[in-house]
Design a protein around this motif. Structure first.
Motif, short mmCIF file in Angstrom:
data_model
loop_
_atom_site.label_atom_id
_atom_site.label_comp_id
_atom_site.label_asym_id
_atom_site.label_seq_id
_atom_site.Cartn_x
_atom_site.Cartn_y
_atom_site.Cartn_z
N LYS A 67 0.84 -1.21 0.00
CA LYS A 67 0.00 0.00 0.00
C LYS A 67 0.87 1.26 0.00
O LYS A 67 0.57 2.23 -0.71
N ALA A 68 1.95 1.24 0.76
CA ALA A 68 2.85 2.40 0.80
C ALA A 68 3.53 2.61 -0.56
O ALA A 68 3.75 3.76 -0.96
N VAL A 69 3.84 1.54 -1.26
CA VAL A 69 4.44 1.66 -2.59
C VAL A 69 3.44 2.30 -3.55
O VAL A 69 3.80 3.18 -4.34
N GLN A 70 2.18 1.87 -3.48
CA GLN A 70 1.14 2.44 -4.34
C GLN A 70 0.96 3.93 -4.10
O GLN A 70 0.65 4.69 -5.02
N GLU A 71 1.19 4.34 -2.86
CA GLU A 71 1.05 5.77 -2.51
C GLU A 71 2.35 6.55 -2.69
O GLU A 71 2.42 7.73 -2.35
N ASN A 72 3.41 5.87 -3.20
CA ASN A 72 4.73 6.50 -3.41
C ASN A 72 5.33 7.03 -2.12
O ASN A 72 6.07 8.02 -2.12
N ARG A 73 5.08 6.38 -1.01
CA ARG A 73 5.63 6.77 0.29
C ARG A 73 6.81 5.84 0.61
O ARG A 73 6.70 4.94 1.43
N GLU B 141 6.15 -6.93 -6.55
CA GLU B 141 4.83 -7.30 -7.06
C GLU B 141 3.99 -6.07 -7.41
O GLU B 141 3.22 -6.10 -8.36
N THR B 142 4.16 -5.00 -6.68
CA THR B 142 3.35 -3.80 -6.89
C THR B 142 3.81 -3.01 -8.11
O THR B 142 2.99 -2.41 -8.83
N ILE B 143 5.11 -2.99 -8.39
CA ILE B 143 5.62 -2.18 -9.51
C ILE B 143 5.90 -3.02 -10.76
O ILE B 143 6.35 -2.49 -11.77
N SER B 144 5.62 -4.33 -10.71
CA SER B 144 5.92 -5.21 -11.84
C SER B 144 5.09 -4.86 -13.07
O SER B 144 3.99 -4.30 -12.96
N ASP B 145 5.63 -5.20 -14.24
CA ASP B 145 4.86 -5.07 -15.48
C ASP B 145 3.62 -5.93 -15.39
O ASP B 145 3.65 -7.04 -14.84
N ALA B 146 2.54 -5.45 -15.98
CA ALA B 146 1.25 -6.16 -15.88
C ALA B 146 1.32 -7.55 -16.49
O ALA B 146 0.70 -8.49 -15.98
N ASN B 147 2.10 -7.72 -17.56
CA ASN B 147 2.16 -9.01 -18.24
C ASN B 147 3.50 -9.69 -18.06
O ASN B 147 4.04 -10.30 -18.98
N SER B 148 4.03 -9.59 -16.84
CA SER B 148 5.19 -10.36 -16.42
C SER B 148 4.68 -11.51 -15.56
O SER B 148 3.94 -11.29 -14.61
N TYR B 149 5.08 -12.75 -15.88
CA TYR B 149 4.49 -13.91 -15.22
C TYR B 149 5.51 -14.83 -14.54
O TYR B 149 5.11 -15.80 -13.90
N GLY B 150 6.78 -14.55 -14.67
CA GLY B 150 7.79 -15.43 -14.09
C GLY B 150 8.18 -15.06 -12.68
O GLY B 150 8.35 -13.87 -12.37
N PHE B 151 8.30 -16.04 -11.80
CA PHE B 151 8.77 -15.85 -10.42
C PHE B 151 7.89 -14.86 -9.65
O PHE B 151 8.39 -14.03 -8.90
#
Length: 570
Positions: A38-44, A147-157
């Motif tokens: 949640k903090a990552v999503q808020e850029n904190r 997980e929060t900043i990953s590309d939407a269509n990245s599926y490995g690991f």
């Protein structure tokens, strides 16, 4: 749990491993991970670092890290110190050693394994048990950020994502009439070995001093210490997560150049293998490929000239063991079909044939026990694509090899005698490779699994934006897991057991669950509160009750038991 354990504090002097309250420790870790996301999503990011520090110093994270490392498949593989942890007392002592202060990782033990082609070797670097626990501990704090900043269509690991999701995304972006017709097949040369240390230390959101120590630990080969000036070691627990940090950003790069809609330009990535689609070959060669080369160069990486190529969809390409190609279907139309690749079939059959050839004097029951998990695993991997014809062909090839194996063992016997000894007719199927197992009280017939017995079931792709560390997707993952259970034999048995246990009634409203009702497998203690998919934490409830429960926080009622004659299994 013992009374002297402080959940969020440092490990106490006396720690009784067998008395730990695991659900409570899981809940503490998962709640902190949710807060980090949640903090990552808020850029904190100041708060992110504070929460990461709180997580890596908590007892809950430490005991879970030790538990995961000492119970996984590699638990009996030592590092350079030769130490293996087994007893509860040793695990408790290991928890007390997980400290940031004065921590110094030992060099990695270098081993080599064969690549898919069987010719080249892939280097693996094995940390010590203590270093693995330390990596697992920091992985807990880094994974929510990744997980929060990953590309939407990245599926490995990534949690709750797999190869089937990546293949399904390929179908979505390539199957339509007006879909892109050109594909850039990307492969990064020595990805793990060449990542820039400087870039990682500058851009990865974690404790920099710990990360630097891992990157510069070096490795030991033939009793010699070799320094590491670049790359992250393959074999480390946190290495896949770090590689995702490095490669995430390709989709954002294309958004900046072509706009957020990017008509016809799509990216699908699994680890360091990826494809990029476009409407013309020129866009891929003249615009996208130079951008990609520059993006990777900043991270110390480069594209593999051998494996990176641009291919039209009507010629097809191999991706993650599948062949993706558009075939003519009459009247000028085309149809996209995804089948197991020739290389995947060849590799699988070679493995099976090698096991059969080297079985020596092994009895039939033991051979079936070795082959069944391999055959089932391969078939399940390909069960969501157009694989029925391939399965039939593979079964025939395996049967031929087993027939030659049986004939060789009894060269002086006739064919009919060999058939009666090793093969049976069952369920209208002739010549199944089977034997009677007399090792237990009841005699059971054990048969070799046929890949053609595996049902073809279309895979439902995960939502691209779904985040396992976000509360808004908690219900989504629960429903998805419920569907996954019903697609496996083990899951179906579990569901039947739950129905019988509950008397076929919903534990929320107490009403009957019948074939006409929508129902799901529900977690009594949610995943984000430390719950797992153990049968003791599962229940069957109406889907309407499930939806209502997230809004009203219903209290579960005790199940009302029925007679066996009243049971209706959905």
């Amino acid at each position: 749990m013992t009374a002297n354990i402080n959940i969020a504090g440092a490990a106490p002097t006396q720690l009784k491993w067998q008395g730990l309250n695991w659900p409570k420790h899981c809940a503490v870790v998962k709640k902190l991970q949710v807060r980090i996301a949640k903090a990552v999503q808020e850029n904190r990011y100041g708060k992110v670092k504070a929460l990461q520090r709180l997580l890596t110093t908590s007892l809950s994270a430490k005991v879970l890290a030790v538990k995961k490392v000492t119970q996984n498949k590699g638990r009996n593989t030592p590092g350079v110190d030769g130490i293996i942890i087994k007893s509860p007392g040793e695990k408790s002592a290991l928890v007390r050693q997980l400290k940031r202060r004065d921590y110094k990782p030992k060099p990695l033990r270098r081993v080599y394994i064969k690549k898919k082609d069987g010719k080249k070797l892939r280097p693996l670097s094995i940390p010590t048990i203590l270093d693995r626990c330390q990596q697992q501990l920091y992985y807990f704090s880094v994974n929510p950020v990744s997980e929060t900043i990953s590309d939407a269509n990245s599926y490995g690991f990534r949690p709750e994502r797999n190869c089937a999701d990546a293949i399904e995304q390929c179908f979505i972006v390539l199957s339509q009439k007006h879909s892109s017709r050109w594909i850039l097949e990307g492969d990064i040369k020595g990805c793990f070995d060449n990542i820039s240390h400087e870039w990682m230390l500058k851009n990865i959101c974690m404790d920099k001093s710990i990360l630097k120590k891992w990157l510069e630990a070096g490795y030991i080969e033939t009793n010699k210490l070799f320094p590491t000036s670049s790359g992250t070691p393959q074999g480390g627990i946190i290495s896949p997560c770090l590689s995702n940090f490095v490669l995430d950003g390709i989709e954002q790069l294309l958004d900046n150049v072509f706009g957020s809609r990017r008509p016809g330009i799509n990216v699908v990535r699994y680890a360091d293998d990826f494809i990029i689609t476009a409407s013309t070959k020129e866009i891929l060669e003249e615009k996208i490929k130079p951008l990609l080369v520059k993006f990777l160069h900043e991270r110390g990486l480069e594209l593999s000239s051998e494996k990176t190529k641009i291919t039209p969809i009507n010629e097809g390409f191999d991706f993650l063991g599948q062949n993706i190609r558009k075939y003519p279907s009459g009247k000028g139309r085309e149809k996209l079909l995804i089948k197991p690749s020739k290389e995947s079939v060849k590799t699988f059959l070679k493995k099976v044939r090698t096991i059969i050839s080297k079985s020596g004097s092994m009895n039939q029951l033991s051979l079936i026990g070795i082959l069944n998990p391999i055959i089932l695993g391969w078939a399940n991997y390909h069960r969501s694509i157009v694989a029925k014809a391939t399965f039939d062909k593979v079964d025939h090839e395996i049967w031929l090899k087993l027939w030659r194996w049986a004939k060789r063992r009894h060269s002086k016997k006739g064919s009919k005698w060999v058939l009666r000894k090793y093969f049976t007719t069952k369920d209208l199927r002739r010549y199944r490779f089977s034997v009677k197992d007399k090792s237990k009280k009841a005699i059971v017939e054990r048969s070799l699994i046929k890949t053609s017995d595996t049902s073809i079931i279309r895979h439902i792709k995960i939502r691209s934006e779904a985040n396992v560390f976000s509360k808004q997707y908690d219900e989504y993952f629960e429903v998805k897991r419920s569907a996954k259970l019903m697609n496996s034999k083990t899951g179906i048995k579990m569901v039947i057991s739950l129905f019988k246990k509950q008397g076929n009634r919903c534990v929320c409203c107490g009403e009957l669950i019948t074939m006409r009702h929508k129902w799901i497998v529900h977690l009594l203690t949610s995943r984000l509160n430390g719950g797992d998919y153990n049968i003791k934490n599962l229940s069957i409830i109406h889907y309407k009750c499930h939806r209502m429960g997230f809004k009203t926080k219903f209290v579960y009622k005790l199940p009302v038991t029925l007679n066996k004659s009243d049971l209706i299994i959905a």
